[in-house]
Design a protein around this motif. Sequence first.
Motif, mmCIF file in Angstrom:
data_model
loop_
_atom_site.group_PDB
_atom_site.id
_atom_site.type_symbol
_atom_site.label_atom_id
_atom_site.label_comp_id
_atom_site.label_asym_id
_atom_site.label_seq_id
_atom_site.Cartn_x
_atom_site.Cartn_y
_atom_site.Cartn_z
ATOM 1 N N LEU A 1 -62.131 9.655 -3.231
ATOM 2 C CA LEU A 1 -60.973 9.714 -2.348
ATOM 3 C C LEU A 1 -60.633 11.182 -2.139
ATOM 4 O O LEU A 1 -60.351 11.912 -3.076
ATOM 5 N N ASP A 2 -60.681 11.600 -0.869
ATOM 6 C CA ASP A 2 -60.422 13.000 -0.567
ATOM 7 C C ASP A 2 -58.994 13.150 -0.056
ATOM 8 O O ASP A 2 -58.687 12.708 1.044
ATOM 9 N N GLU A 3 -58.142 13.759 -0.880
ATOM 10 C CA GLU A 3 -56.729 13.976 -0.496
ATOM 11 C C GLU A 3 -56.130 12.686 0.047
ATOM 12 O O GLU A 3 -55.585 12.663 1.148
ATOM 13 N N PHE A 4 -56.258 11.638 -0.747
ATOM 14 C CA PHE A 4 -55.749 10.336 -0.308
ATOM 15 C C PHE A 4 -54.250 10.439 -0.031
ATOM 16 O O PHE A 4 -53.534 11.147 -0.718
ATOM 17 N N ALA A 5 -53.785 9.751 0.998
ATOM 18 C CA ALA A 5 -52.367 9.685 1.356
ATOM 19 C C ALA A 5 -51.783 11.041 1.716
ATOM 20 O O ALA A 5 -50.587 11.257 1.629
ATOM 21 N N ARG A 6 -52.629 11.933 2.172
ATOM 22 C CA ARG A 6 -52.136 13.253 2.577
ATOM 23 C C ARG A 6 -51.245 13.146 3.810
ATOM 24 O O ARG A 6 -50.335 13.925 4.007
ATOM 25 N N GLY A 7 -51.531 12.104 4.632
ATOM 26 C CA GLY A 7 -50.827 11.997 5.911
ATOM 27 C C GLY A 7 -49.437 11.392 5.815
ATOM 28 O O GLY A 7 -48.720 11.355 6.811
ATOM 29 N N THR A 8 -49.062 10.914 4.657
ATOM 30 C CA THR A 8 -47.740 10.293 4.583
ATOM 31 C C THR A 8 -46.781 11.246 3.852
ATOM 32 O O THR A 8 -47.168 12.354 3.492
ATOM 33 N N ASN A 9 -45.544 10.821 3.624
ATOM 34 C CA ASN A 9 -44.626 11.794 3.028
ATOM 35 C C ASN A 9 -45.016 12.057 1.572
ATOM 36 O O ASN A 9 -45.425 11.166 0.834
ATOM 37 N N PRO A 10 -44.913 13.312 1.133
ATOM 38 C CA PRO A 10 -45.522 13.750 -0.124
ATOM 39 C C PRO A 10 -45.009 12.999 -1.358
ATOM 40 O O PRO A 10 -45.783 12.762 -2.286
ATOM 41 N N ILE A 11 -43.772 12.597 -1.337
ATOM 42 C CA ILE A 11 -43.252 11.926 -2.539
ATOM 43 C C ILE A 11 -43.893 10.549 -2.669
ATOM 44 O O ILE A 11 -44.511 10.213 -3.681
ATOM 45 N N GLU A 12 -43.837 9.764 -1.545
ATOM 46 C CA GLU A 12 -44.476 8.449 -1.562
ATOM 47 C C GLU A 12 -45.976 8.581 -1.786
ATOM 48 O O GLU A 12 -46.572 7.826 -2.534
ATOM 49 N N GLY A 13 -46.547 9.587 -1.117
ATOM 50 C CA GLY A 13 -47.983 9.823 -1.234
ATOM 51 C C GLY A 13 -48.372 10.026 -2.681
ATOM 52 O O GLY A 13 -49.323 9.413 -3.171
ATOM 53 N N SER A 14 -47.616 10.853 -3.382
ATOM 54 C CA SER A 14 -47.989 11.134 -4.773
ATOM 55 C C SER A 14 -47.843 9.885 -5.630
ATOM 56 O O SER A 14 -48.627 9.639 -6.534
ATOM 57 N N TYR A 15 -46.834 9.039 -5.322
ATOM 58 C CA TYR A 15 -46.707 7.771 -6.073
ATOM 59 C C TYR A 15 -47.968 6.937 -5.912
ATOM 60 O O TYR A 15 -48.515 6.393 -6.870
ATOM 61 N N ILE A 16 -48.404 6.850 -4.636
ATOM 62 C CA ILE A 16 -49.560 5.990 -4.363
ATOM 63 C C ILE A 16 -50.814 6.525 -5.053
ATOM 64 O O ILE A 16 -51.540 5.782 -5.718
ATOM 65 N N VAL A 17 -51.038 7.842 -4.930
ATOM 66 C CA VAL A 17 -52.237 8.419 -5.534
ATOM 67 C C VAL A 17 -52.204 8.222 -7.048
ATOM 68 O O VAL A 17 -53.201 7.848 -7.668
ATOM 69 N N GLU A 18 -51.034 8.424 -7.627
ATOM 70 C CA GLU A 18 -50.908 8.264 -9.070
ATOM 71 C C GLU A 18 -51.235 6.827 -9.484
ATOM 72 O O GLU A 18 -51.996 6.589 -10.434
#
Lengths: 340, 491
Positions: free
Chosen positions: B370-387
């Motif tokens: 996964l390359d920078e998964f969820a980079r396109g969404t808002n960073p807080i939600e994105g980081s939750y998802i990646v985590e």
Amino acid sequence: MISDLIENFKTISIIGMGENTGKTTTLNYILSETGDLYTFGLTSIGRDGEEYDSITFTGKPQIYVERGTYIATAKQTFFNSDITKEIIATTGINTPMGEIIIAKALNGGYVDLAGPSINIQMKKICSQMLNMGCQKILIDGALNRKTQASPSVSDGTILTTGAALSMNIDETVDKTIFTVRLLSTMAEEDKEILTIIKSIMDKSRIGFIYRDKTFKTLEVLTSLESSKEIVENIDDTTHVVIKGVISDKLIEDIMSSTKKHKNVSFIVEDGTKLFLRSSTYDKFKKMGGIFKVVKPITIIGVTSNPVSPYGYEYDNNELLDKLRAGINLPVFNIMDGNAY
Amino acid sequence: MHTKFLDKNERKQVGFDYIINKLKVITPYGQQEKKNIKVFKRDEKEKLIREYDYIELTIEIIEENKEILRDIEEILFKIKDIRNSVKRCKNFNILDEIELYEVKIFSLLNEELRRLIEQLGLSIKDITLKSLDRVIDLLDPEGRRIPTFQIYESYSEKLVEIRKQKCSIEKKIYLEVDEKNIKELKQARLNIIILEKDEELKIKEVISNKLEKEIEKIENNIKSIGRFDFLIAKAKLAIEYKGRKPSIKEKTVMEFDKIFNPEILDILTSMGENFTSTSVNIKSGTTIITGANMGGKSVTLKTIALNLLMGMMGFFIFAKKAAFPILDFIYFVSDDLQSVSKGLSTFGAEIIKLKKIIEDVKEGEGFISLDEFARGTNPIEGSYIVESVSKYLNKFSSISLIATHYDGVAKEDMEHYQVVGLKNVDFGLLKHRINMDKSNSVEIIQNYMDYNLEKIPYNHKVPKDALNISILLGLDEDVIRLTKKYYDKEE
């Protein structure tokens, strides 16, 4: 003698001013007169399916070859030929009528020819046949066909003309003389300019070469409709390079909107690309315009056929005299073989 | 089309198309092999290893027998596609003269090739050219062994007779002067030609039927020639990029020593830039890669995905050393624009793919990048998802490689790699060099960037190279000062 005429040329194309002017008769005449002097290779500039049909069904004389002659022709026509054949090579060159096959006639007989329609392929086929031992290559050519291949691939060209062109003998003669002039258009000789022309033609339809030997190209779809662009860009120009056809309309349009074409050379690939009436041609030249070609066509002679299949004929001597008066080349009547 | 081994677009992205274009097969049969490239399945381990052995053997042959190989290639260039004629022959169609000619040429070339392969002492099971002597005898009844063909008179006494008649009538036509007689003679000739064509057809039928009995051998040889052509192309590719034979692991671990991506290597080399390969070992579960912007995280993911795919397709690996297991799937997810054009947002497209990955991960063992998964969404939600995705994937035996900007994704039970980046660079010196040559700032930074990966503790913070790069690229000082305040607050 026809044998003197072709002696110095390895590849000879035969092109007709029109249908029924005796192209095939001329081919057969050369083959029968000089067949025992040379091993011939035969091919034709390709035709599309439609033209093929019209040719086969009119029952025209086919080409008769002697034993030992090589032919290069598309698969479909290959099977139409009634010679006993030895297949020498398949060429990998494909046409709408199948792959071009090179075969040798093991006895005499009639052949039907349809060769490649692209210059580069035609050259390849000719050199292949020469390598196989052919001494002369005859190319059944085309003038008005929409093929990319032109007589400029051959070393020499024979033009056939005849009564079938017009009921009026003077019209036929004038047309023929003018065609010879167009086809014999001089080549550009400056090597540096030729290199520039080549690089223009490699990627564009139209280009301009300027006095300081810089050049530019234009992105247009066809050369036919680009008079406006040409007029806009002609300035301190020495050459206008056109890949494709120069038509009456193009030249008329240019002449009606600028005088800048004076002393400018209009360059086309070869003389078959000049589709002009003599009136347009003369006017353009009188106004100082120049036509030149990249690949010159060497016309080695004209054959004439005084008989029209439409039921009339000219006086043979009158035709020969009139043609000879206007063309500084050998003129034959292939019906009786009378040259000079 | 859903594919478990990268879709068309992803293959292009990771540099697979580039490599396939470099694979130069010569014959139409080699072309066929190239078109049929497939991934070896888990139960085909032996076959896969054998394929590597064949490449190894072919490389040896290429390097030790340059002259014979040149002769072989010369023959391969002459080989034409006769598959259609073969098919027609098998269906008991009558082959025409041109087809018979081509079968004859094929058979003559086959014999030449067979001799050369014998000289090489090549022992590859798939490449066994059978003798086509019988075919040659059939199509060269006079034993002239020249590459032309005709319906030979020795096929039939009747044909000899017909052709004699044809010849004599032609002589008569030649000598005759009377038009009417000529016309009659020509008609007679035409009748003979019909007889000739009939007899020729009969002969062609007999030959075609006899040929049918040999067709299995011809088909076997077509297959062998294709395989040989293809193997030579694979071996040459390996030679060009110094590819290595990988080893296949039983356990779900991957080891790559100095792995690289040929497309990127070639681009950088052509620009006169340096190129760094990467070394990395990964095991089951989640591995996190963090690191600087411009640090080549994407390149690393693409390189691994590409090499795994090539390796599983039976190619040598672009690395000094490589080991991996046979996998059930390979995924590479990045927010490229292609999927956006289908009407999905980048993020939407990523989630759709993730759904498939999660289905597959439950059923098999594969590689997920996964390359920078969820980079396109808002960073807080994105980081939750990646985590959460990282945590979730860590439970499975598949190997997941996740490149991210987000802090705190790596957990104690995960591997964590970082791009060395600008860490060891004398920042002042670099700044000075850029000041001297401002127009090339990006290239200068790239030259100083260390693309190597290093293993770091899981809780190591994501490096603050973003700020450094902003400074180096000359972002307005007021903005830099404001940004710095945030960093200070954090500490």
